[in-house]
Design a protein around this motif. Structure first.
Motif, PDB file in Angstrom:
ATOM      1  N   ALA A  45       0.834  -1.210   0.000  1.00  0.00           N
ATOM      2  CA  ALA A  45       0.000   0.000   0.000  1.00  0.00           C
ATOM      3  C   ALA A  45       0.862   1.251   0.000  1.00  0.00           C
ATOM      4  N   VAL A  46       1.920   1.245   0.782  1.00  0.00           N
ATOM      5  CA  VAL A  46       2.828   2.395   0.823  1.00  0.00           C
ATOM      6  C   VAL A  46       3.517   2.569  -0.527  1.00  0.00           C
ATOM      7  N   ALA A  47       3.963   1.452  -1.132  1.00  0.00           N
ATOM      8  CA  ALA A  47       4.624   1.526  -2.439  1.00  0.00           C
ATOM      9  C   ALA A  47       3.690   2.110  -3.487  1.00  0.00           C
ATOM     10  N   THR A  48       2.418   1.728  -3.436  1.00  0.00           N
ATOM     11  CA  THR A  48       1.441   2.278  -4.374  1.00  0.00           C
ATOM     12  C   THR A  48       1.236   3.763  -4.142  1.00  0.00           C
ATOM     13  N   ALA A  49       1.119   4.161  -2.886  1.00  0.00           N
ATOM     14  CA  ALA A  49       0.917   5.574  -2.560  1.00  0.00           C
ATOM     15  C   ALA A  49       2.107   6.423  -2.989  1.00  0.00           C
ATOM     16  N   LEU A  50       3.313   5.862  -2.913  1.00  0.00           N
ATOM     17  CA  LEU A  50       4.526   6.596  -3.283  1.00  0.00           C
ATOM     18  C   LEU A  50       4.817   6.533  -4.787  1.00  0.00           C
ATOM     19  N   HIS A  51       3.969   5.824  -5.529  1.00  0.00           N
ATOM     20  CA  HIS A  51       4.168   5.650  -6.979  1.00  0.00           C
ATOM     21  C   HIS A  51       5.540   5.041  -7.287  1.00  0.00           C
ATOM     22  N   LEU A  52       5.927   4.023  -6.520  1.00  0.00           N
ATOM     23  CA  LEU A  52       7.218   3.385  -6.740  1.00  0.00           C
ATOM     24  C   LEU A  52       7.206   2.571  -8.027  1.00  0.00           C
ATOM     25  N   THR A  53       8.355   2.507  -8.680  1.00  0.00           N
ATOM     26  CA  THR A  53       8.505   1.624  -9.828  1.00  0.00           C
ATOM     27  C   THR A  53       8.554   0.181  -9.330  1.00  0.00           C
ATOM     28  N   MET A  54       8.498  -0.764 -10.248  1.00  0.00           N
ATOM     29  CA  MET A  54       8.563  -2.166  -9.858  1.00  0.00           C
ATOM     30  C   MET A  54       9.873  -2.475  -9.145  1.00  0.00           C
ATOM     31  N   ALA A  55      10.987  -1.932  -9.662  1.00  0.00           N
ATOM     32  CA  ALA A  55      12.288  -2.175  -9.033  1.00  0.00           C
ATOM     33  C   ALA A  55      12.330  -1.578  -7.636  1.00  0.00           C
ATOM     34  N   GLU A  56      11.770  -0.379  -7.473  1.00  0.00           N
ATOM     35  CA  GLU A  56      11.750   0.259  -6.161  1.00  0.00           C
ATOM     36  C   GLU A  56      10.855  -0.507  -5.188  1.00  0.00           C
ATOM     37  N   HIS A  57       9.722  -0.985  -5.692  1.00  0.00           N
ATOM     38  CA  HIS A  57       8.802  -1.778  -4.867  1.00  0.00           C
ATOM     39  C   HIS A  57       9.498  -3.048  -4.394  1.00  0.00           C
ATOM     40  N   ASP A  58      10.182  -3.728  -5.311  1.00  0.00           N
ATOM     41  CA  ASP A  58      10.917  -4.938  -4.947  1.00  0.00           C
ATOM     42  C   ASP A  58      11.991  -4.628  -3.907  1.00  0.00           C
ATOM     43  N   TYR A  59      12.614  -3.482  -4.052  1.00  0.00           N
ATOM     44  CA  TYR A  59      13.672  -3.071  -3.117  1.00  0.00           C
ATOM     45  C   TYR A  59      13.099  -2.926  -1.708  1.00  0.00           C
ATOM     46  N   VAL A  60      11.952  -2.289  -1.600  1.00  0.00           N
ATOM     47  CA  VAL A  60      11.292  -2.115  -0.300  1.00  0.00           C
ATOM     48  C   VAL A  60      10.958  -3.478   0.312  1.00  0.00           C
ATOM     49  N   LEU A  61      10.397  -4.372  -0.488  1.00  0.00           N
ATOM     50  CA  LEU A  61      10.048  -5.697   0.015  1.00  0.00           C
ATOM     51  C   LEU A  61      11.290  -6.465   0.456  1.00  0.00           C
ATOM     52  N   THR A  62      12.355  -6.349  -0.316  1.00  0.00           N
ATOM     53  CA  THR A  62      13.597  -7.040   0.027  1.00  0.00           C
ATOM     54  C   THR A  62      14.140  -6.553   1.366  1.00  0.00           C
ATOM     55  N   LEU A  63      14.165  -5.239   1.553  1.00  0.00           N
ATOM     56  CA  LEU A  63      14.668  -4.685   2.809  1.00  0.00           C
ATOM     57  C   LEU A  63      13.826  -5.139   4.002  1.00  0.00           C
ATOM     58  N   ALA A  64      12.537  -5.356   3.769  1.00  0.00           N
ATOM     59  CA  ALA A  64      11.644  -5.780   4.852  1.00  0.00           C
ATOM     60  C   ALA A  64      11.633  -7.298   5.029  1.00  0.00           C
ATOM     61  N   GLY A  65      12.383  -8.011   4.196  1.00  0.00           N
ATOM     62  CA  GLY A  65      12.488  -9.450   4.354  1.00  0.00           C
ATOM     63  C   GLY A  65      11.504 -10.272   3.563  1.00  0.00           C
ATOM     64  N   PHE A  66      10.746  -9.641   2.663  1.00  0.00           N
ATOM     65  CA  PHE A  66       9.753 -10.380   1.892  1.00  0.00           C
ATOM     66  C   PHE A  66      10.273 -10.852   0.534  1.00  0.00           C
ATOM     67  N   ALA A  67      11.317 -10.224   0.035  1.00  0.00           N
ATOM     68  CA  ALA A  67      11.912 -10.651  -1.232  1.00  0.00           C
ATOM     69  C   ALA A  67      13.378 -10.941  -0.960  1.00  0.00           C
TER      70      ALA A  67
END
Length: 274
Positions: free
Chosen positions: A74-96
């Motif tokens: 939801a945060v990634a969508t609100a921030l209009h993150l690209t797919m690479a940026e979204h993946d980066y966020v998930l990776t840092l949080a331990g999901f990717a």
């Protein structure tokens, strides 16, 4: 791997950097105080994502919390993150999970990788270690960039050379754009490993050596690799045009292969270099 604290800190810094660069007009929002048109408030991202202000604030502050994947999406969508940026966020949080492979130095690529590079013949090609150290290359790449054979092993790192070697800057037709894209790709790959000594030391050296690196690193750019045209201004061969490709051997996933395939005119000029 980076510690949980380091990953939380990087996640918070990244989210804040992205939020502060958002164009308010794209969200249909009026300028903020003093006619500021760039940057959303935390409260606004909270509203857009459906995440409480307190929870989102804690995310940016790197607090010891465990956001769900749904919250991060939801945060990634609100921030209009690209797919690479979204993946980066998930990776840092331990999901990717980070791409498998060793984070240690690869002083030299395995023999079969070197043989593959040599078999590419007229196509410049090299192998990158996880920290982007250049672990192997073929004669065609050395003809394109002779310094690779004469650089000290500890400095034979693609990121280091891009930002510190004047020969690379003059070789690249679009150094500004290429350096930004490479740095964004590096950060996307290295995010979960930034706490490891080798990465921390490399980034620290670059922060000291290059003001341009320092400014760009602090902007938290993240991007995925895309095959693309690359133009080089060679000191003796002139303008050379290649297509840039990357791949990983299935049995050596901690090594990344980079291959440049030439257009017709470049192929003729490059083949006649000797």
């Amino acid at each position: 791997m980076a510690t949980d604290e380091q990953q939380r800190k990087e996640l918070g810094s990244f989210l804040r950097a992205r939020r502060e660069k958002l164009d308010r007009a794209e969200y249909g929002l009026p300028p903020a105080g003093r006619a500021r048109t760039v940057g959303l408030r935390r409260e606004e991202i909270s509203f857009l994502s459906g995440v409480s202000v307190t929870w989102y604030t804690w995310l940016e502050q790197g607090r010891d919390i465990n956001p769900s994947r749904q919250v991060l999406d939801a945060v990634a969508t609100a921030l209009h993150l690209t797919m690479a940026e979204h993946d980066y966020v998930l990776t840092l949080a331990g999901f990717a999970p980070a791409r498998p492979g060793s984070v240690s130095a690869v002083a030299a690529a395995p023999a079969h990788v070197q043989r593959f590079l040599d078999a590419l013949d007229e196509h410049p090609a090299y192998a990158l270690a996880p920290d982007w150290g250049i672990a192997a290359w073929n004669p065609a790449y050395e003809a394109l960039y002779p310094n690779v054979a004469h650089t000290a092993p500890e400095d034979r790192n693609l990121l280091w050379l891009i930002f510190t070697d004047p020969a690379v800057r003059s070789l690249l037709d679009d150094w500004d754009d290429t350096s930004r894209r490479f740095l964004a790709e590096f950060r996307a790959e290295a995010g979960p490993r930034l706490g490891d000594t080798r990465y921390r030391d490399l980034i620290g050296r670059l922060m000291d050596a290059s003001a341009e690196f320092r400014e760009r690193w602090e902007s938290h750019g993240v991007g995925g690799f895309e095959s693309r045209e690359r133009v080089f201004q060679h000191p003796t061969l002139g303008r050379l045009v290649f297509e840039h490709h990357q791949m990983r051997p299935s049995d050596q996933t901690d090594v990344q292969l980079v291959v440049y395939t030439a257009d017709a005119e470049t192929r003729v000029r490059f083949a006649a270099r000797s």
